[in-house]
Design a protein around this motif. Structure first.
Motif, PDB file in Angstrom:
ATOM      1  N   ARG A 127     -12.338   9.821  69.003  1.00 35.95           N
ATOM      2  CA  ARG A 127     -13.016  10.993  67.986  1.00 35.95           C
ATOM      3  C   ARG A 127     -12.298  12.414  68.075  1.00 35.95           C
ATOM      4  O   ARG A 127     -11.775  12.925  69.071  1.00 35.95           O
ATOM      5  N   LEU A 128     -12.420  12.897  66.961  1.00 36.70           N
ATOM      6  CA  LEU A 128     -11.704  14.118  66.679  1.00 36.70           C
ATOM      7  C   LEU A 128     -12.789  15.223  65.988  1.00 36.70           C
ATOM      8  O   LEU A 128     -13.494  14.758  65.192  1.00 36.70           O
ATOM      9  N   ARG A 129     -12.901  16.479  66.682  1.00 46.39           N
ATOM     10  CA  ARG A 129     -13.978  17.287  66.199  1.00 46.39           C
ATOM     11  C   ARG A 129     -13.197  18.264  65.002  1.00 46.39           C
ATOM     12  O   ARG A 129     -12.208  18.929  65.581  1.00 46.39           O
ATOM     13  N   GLN A 187     -22.623  15.222  62.968  1.00 43.90           N
ATOM     14  CA  GLN A 187     -22.387  14.046  62.313  1.00 43.90           C
ATOM     15  C   GLN A 187     -21.187  13.752  62.730  1.00 43.90           C
ATOM     16  O   GLN A 187     -20.111  14.183  62.681  1.00 43.90           O
ATOM     17  N   THR A 188     -20.927  12.231  63.009  1.00 44.65           N
ATOM     18  CA  THR A 188     -19.685  11.570  62.985  1.00 44.65           C
ATOM     19  C   THR A 188     -19.285  10.657  62.194  1.00 44.65           C
ATOM     20  O   THR A 188     -20.376   9.775  61.970  1.00 44.65           O
ATOM     21  N   VAL A 189     -18.405  10.834  61.359  1.00 50.03           N
ATOM     22  CA  VAL A 189     -17.998   9.964  60.364  1.00 50.03           C
ATOM     23  C   VAL A 189     -17.006   8.864  60.885  1.00 50.03           C
ATOM     24  O   VAL A 189     -15.846   9.191  61.411  1.00 50.03           O
ATOM     25  N   GLY A 214     -13.472   8.180  64.962  1.00 55.82           N
ATOM     26  CA  GLY A 214     -14.677   9.001  64.623  1.00 55.82           C
ATOM     27  C   GLY A 214     -14.172  10.572  64.216  1.00 55.82           C
ATOM     28  O   GLY A 214     -13.195  11.241  64.852  1.00 55.82           O
ATOM     29  N   ILE A 215     -14.754  10.983  63.176  1.00 56.92           N
ATOM     30  CA  ILE A 215     -14.549  12.471  62.699  1.00 56.92           C
ATOM     31  C   ILE A 215     -15.877  13.211  62.795  1.00 56.92           C
ATOM     32  O   ILE A 215     -16.793  12.822  62.168  1.00 56.92           O
ATOM     33  N   LEU A 263      -8.872  15.271  53.725  1.00 59.37           N
ATOM     34  CA  LEU A 263      -8.226  14.767  55.142  1.00 59.37           C
ATOM     35  C   LEU A 263      -7.374  13.804  55.033  1.00 59.37           C
ATOM     36  O   LEU A 263      -7.522  12.861  54.531  1.00 59.37           O
ATOM     37  N   ASP A 264      -6.342  14.273  55.743  1.00 64.47           N
ATOM     38  CA  ASP A 264      -5.315  13.050  55.759  1.00 64.47           C
ATOM     39  C   ASP A 264      -5.475  12.264  56.989  1.00 64.47           C
ATOM     40  O   ASP A 264      -5.338  12.432  58.193  1.00 64.47           O
ATOM     41  N   LEU A 265      -6.448  11.087  56.876  1.00 63.37           N
ATOM     42  CA  LEU A 265      -6.820  10.377  57.985  1.00 63.37           C
ATOM     43  C   LEU A 265      -5.775   9.735  58.784  1.00 63.37           C
ATOM     44  O   LEU A 265      -5.888   9.455  60.035  1.00 63.37           O
TER      45      LEU A 265
END
Lengths: 121, 97, 684
Positions: C596-598, C614-616, C626-627, C668-670
């Motif tokens: 995951r990435l904050r 919140q994590t998407v 996870g974002i 965002l460029d996922l």
């Protein structure tokens, strides 16, 4: 296409300018100094394709002349281009009544005259 | 039946001429008679004259009078093409034979 | 004996097919000399034969096209996609011109429209007189414009000494005219006055002059005559299917009646309007033809210039933005009526958006057709036997995506042919059928488009790739890489596994070009390969590039958009982890640890982390990441705008969008975020 055009104006210089322009475009020109003279010229020549006439002239003015010309069977449908001045607006209504559609305000450039002539004949 | 076709070769077909031409035809052209107009000598042709030719083609169809326009000269062809009526020329009116 | 006209028609249709085929190829490969020559030949032949059998107008029309291809062949004119489009239209038009030796006003108009359009691109000396005359002042080509001039002279015109010819002559001097003259409905055959005017004229004028210059011709008659001068847009010219009716010659329902009754009735009709029954019949046939086109069970299609579609998309985009801001306002206002209206508008604008999308969608099959040819030719050159199988030709893609996809696909096919499929001998030794199979398929996959290129060749050799990559300095000597990391190395710039450069795929570009093209399309590319069995490339593409459904999230004041089709779920995370400094870590999700990435750390945003974040969870390809953000705001439709130069290379962002309140949100460029997350993950 070459046309025979009657030019009626009491001013010799106007006649000259107009004739020169028309001749340069390949037309044949008959000149007349007033309405009376013009009617005579019409009778002498059996075919005139277009009448270019001034409004204010001695002896017989332009509109009376046109009226008389249109009364002749040979010229009843001949197109007419009236030459007028800025102040001749009231004459336009009068001319309209006897079927004159085309007006050119003096002074005009020769090109404008030729353009008007091509629209009529 | 088609013994005496009417043949015209006018020099001028203009507003000055159409009334008289029309009157002539009305009195002399009967049904089933054919009208041939030779355009070789035609020197003057204005919109009124053109309209008259058009009307002949049109009315002729109804009365089964055939119209033939022959030998149009260069001037005549130019006028026809200006109006987009070159189809008036040629034997294409031969519908009734 | 067969009518020579029929022979000509059949022959011309063949040439038209050839032209169309050539154009389709040229659209993708504008320099293809063979196809240019084929197109030229087709036009040349039609021109020649058309003149022989009386199709004068067609001959005139094709003459210009022949000139065009001559110029293309000499390199004087570049065959742009737009030009191709016009020539395709010209080809369709030739089909129509084949119906009659003498086309009516409608078809002539279309001819002139197309020729005017083509004249725009032709070098000056190749253009016919009317256009050439306009180039005296500047070298810039003056635009030829089409006008329809409707003239109804006054009934008394002739008696007033006003002839129509002077006007027509003057119009003819302005440009090229096509005049139609007929009786207006005031004409009654039995009551004809030869000195009254019953004529009605329609002039189609193509000129470089403006409307004023045209109006000048009517200066003495404009009070009494009814004169209308209408400018016709080139695109419109093609939609003038009802010109006849517009001419006032016949009413639409009359046309149908006439066509269904005896020919005699056609003559009656001519009595009411046109000059000749032949003309009526011809015009009616034309009209009927156009009507049939529209009414047949097969749907009629129209060509629309790309820029118009783009404009539509822009407008829809703006609407969607406005809609979003209205939604927000409605929500915050607490006004039920307003919320209701906003919801209704939402429904409508979504519908409009979908339709606008749909208009831009084209089946991918149009590109497939071209590949079949490519594979056939290449396999012959390479001495291999290959069969190309295609699936999902009906899958639709945004036109822009489709256009940009053609080149990478060509390259990948070349690659599969060159490096994947073995020659027949090797295949026989390996116990495989001599004929190799490359399969190209397109399908929908999780709201995206999946394109797969599969071959049954020898597969990728990980060791060879790794050795090569090491040799080229693409990976460190001592790096330990998994197979799934090795395969993507072939996309690295300057990488080539072929021992010697063949003239097939070794045309100076490598697979890195494919990678960057797919990246540009916001797509992803994956490789699966099994030695001896074959290789599969999977390309995942968004269906469109312009609007996406997004999930709006926020960190401090900054808002971001996460492409919704990649969002799996949103979860709350309470910070207890022991990696406060790292902007990535692993989180527990459905019994799995995922990276995951904050975003706060990733983009160095100011502000304090809330206690509950919140994590998407998003799915990128086959893996989840996870974002982590401060807040999830909600669904948001987004028009993607390209970032300015300043941000273009910012990693993790692929675009921006303007919000209803005027603020900006980054999209965002996922894909790139996932790469970052994975890397950090490995380093940890």
């Amino acid at each position: 296409m070459s046309k025979t055009i009657l030019v009626v104006d009491d001013s010799a210089s106007v006649r000259q300018v107009v004739s020169l322009a028309l001749k340069s475009a390949g037309h044949q020109v008959i000149e007349a100094v007033d309405g009376v003279d013009a009617l005579k010229k019409l009778d002498d020549n059996k075919k005139v394709h277009l009448i270019v006439s001034d409004v204010n002239m001695p002896n017989m003015d332009g509109l009376s002349f046109v009226k008389a010309a249109k009364a002749k069977a040979e010229y009843r449908f001949t197109p007419v281009l009236m030459l007028t001045t800025e102040s001749g607006e009231d004459k336009k209504a009068e001319g309209k009544a006897i079927g004159v559609k085309a007006w050119l305000v003096k002074p005009f450039k020769p090109e404008l005259l030729l353009s008007a002539v091509t629209k009529l004949a | 039946m088609q013994t005496d076709d009417i043949r015209l070769a006018p020099a001028s077909l203009t507003i000055f001429d159409v009334r008289q031409l029309e009157d002539t035809l009305q009195t002399s052209l009967s049904n089933n008679q054919h009208l041939i107009i030779d355009l070789q000598q035609l020197a003057e042709l204005d919109a009124a004259g053109m309209q008259w030719l058009m009307s002949l083609a049109q009315r002729g169809l109804i009365r089964e009078q055939r119209l033939q326009l022959l030998e149009p000269n260069a001037f005549c062809l130019e006028q026809l093409s200006l109006m987009g009526l070159t189809e008036l020329i040629g034997g294409e009116n031969d519908r009734s034979n | 004996m067969t009518d020579p006209i029929n022979t000509f028609r059949a022959e011309a249709k063949e040439h038209l097919d050839a032209l169309e085929q050539a154009l389709l190829d040229l659209e993708l490969e504008p320099d293809n000399a063979g196809q240019i020559a084929a197109a030229f030949r087709a036009m040349h032949t039609i021109k020649g034969s058309a003149g022989m059998v009386g199709f004068d107008h067609l001959s005139y029309f094709t003459h210009h096209l022949e000139n065009l291809f001559e110029s293309v062949r000499n390199g004087k004119v570049a065959l742009t996609p737009e030009l191709c489009q016009w020539v395709l239209q010209a080809a369709d038009h030739i089909g129509d011109l084949l119906l009659n030796t003498e086309p009516g006003a409608e078809l002539t108009l279309i001819s002139e429209t197309i020729l005017a359009k083509l004249a725009d691109v032709m070098p000056a000396n190749m253009v016919a007189a009317p256009v050439a005359a306009t180039q005296k002042k500047s070298t810039k080509t003056v635009k030829v414009q089409l006008y329809r001039i409707d003239i109804k002279p006054h009934q008394q015109s002739f008696c007033e000494g006003l002839d129509i010819f002077p006007v027509l002559r003057e119009l003819n001097e302005l440009g090229s005219c096509h005049t139609t003259c007929f009786f207006s409905d005031t004409f009654v055959a039995d009551n004809f006055d030869p000195e009254s005017c019953y004529l009605h004229l329609q002039v189609l004028l193509s000129t470089t002059k403006n409307k004023d210059a045209i109006a000048d011709a009517f200066i003495f008659v404009n009070e009494d005559w009814s004169v209308q001068i209408v400018k016709i847009e080139p695109e419109e010219a093609h939609r003038l299917g009802d010109l006849l009716v517009a001419q006032g010659v016949v009413e639409a329902k009359v046309v149908d009646e006439i066509l269904q009754s005896q020919p005699k009735t056609g003559e009656l009709l001519s009595g009411s309007g046109l000059v000749k029954p032949e003309q009526v019949q011809r015009a009616l046939a034309e009209q009927q033809y156009i009507r049939n086109q529209a009414g047949s069970s097969e749907e009629q299609s129209i060509r629309v210039p790309q820029h118009k579609l783009d404009a539509l998309m822009d407008q829809v985009g703006e609407l969607v933005i406005l809609q979003a801001s209205l939604d927000q306002l409605a929500l915050s206002s607490g006004n039920d009526r307003l919320a209701e209206l906003a919801e209704e508008l939402n429904r409508l604008s979504n519908g409009l958006r979908d339709i606008a999308f749909d208009i831009r969608m084209l089946p991918i099959g149009s590109t497939f057709a071209r590949f079949r040819r490519l594979v056939r030719d290449l396999s012959r050159d390479l001495g291999k036997e290959v069969l190309l199988e295609t699936n999902g030709a009906e899958t639709e893609l945004d036109k822009v995506v489709l256009d940009k996809l053609a080149d990478p696909l060509v390259h990948m096919l070349r690659n599969s042919l060159d490096h994947g499929i073995e020659n027949p001998e090797q295949r026989r030794l390996a116990g495989k059928p001599e004929k190799g199979v490359i399969s190209l398929s397109a399908s929908h996959y999780q709201g995206q488009i999946l394109i797969e290129i599969t071959d049954d060749g020898k597969g990728l050799d990980p060791e060879k790739i790794l050795a090569k990559a090491t040799e080229r300095g693409l990976v460190a000597e001592d790096a330990v890489l998994d197979v799934s990391d090795i395969y993507p190395l072939i996309f690295a710039a300057g990488f080539s596994t072929a021992d010697k450069v063949s003239d097939v795929s070794g045309r100076g570009v490598g697979m890195d070009v494919v990678r960057s093209a797919i990246d540009a399309l916001q797509g992803q590319i994956h490789i699966e390969s099994e030695p001896g069995k074959g290789t599969r490339f999977r390309i995942l593409l968004p269906m469109t590039l312009s609007i996406i459904d997004g999930l709006m999230v926020a960190v401090s004041e900054q808002r971001f958009i996460v492409p919704l089709n990649m969002v799996e779920e949103c979860i709350e995370t309470i910070e207890t982890e022991a990696h406060p400094r790292s902007d990535t870590c692993l989180i527990q999700h459905r019994g799995q640890l995922i990276p995951r990435l904050r975003l706060r750390d990733k983009f160095s945003l100011p502000g304090k982390r809330p206690a509950i974040e919140q994590t998407v969870i998003v799915r990128v390809g086959d893996e989840a990441i996870g974002i982590t953000v401060d807040e999830v705001i909600g669904n948001h439709q987004t028009v993607i705008r390209n970032l300015g130069r300043l941000y273009r290379d910012a990693p993790g962002v692929m675009g921006a969008t303007i919000l209803g309140d005027g603020g900006i949100a980054m999209i965002l460029d996922l894909l790139s975020l996932a790469v970052t997350a994975r890397k950090r993950d490995m380093n940890n």
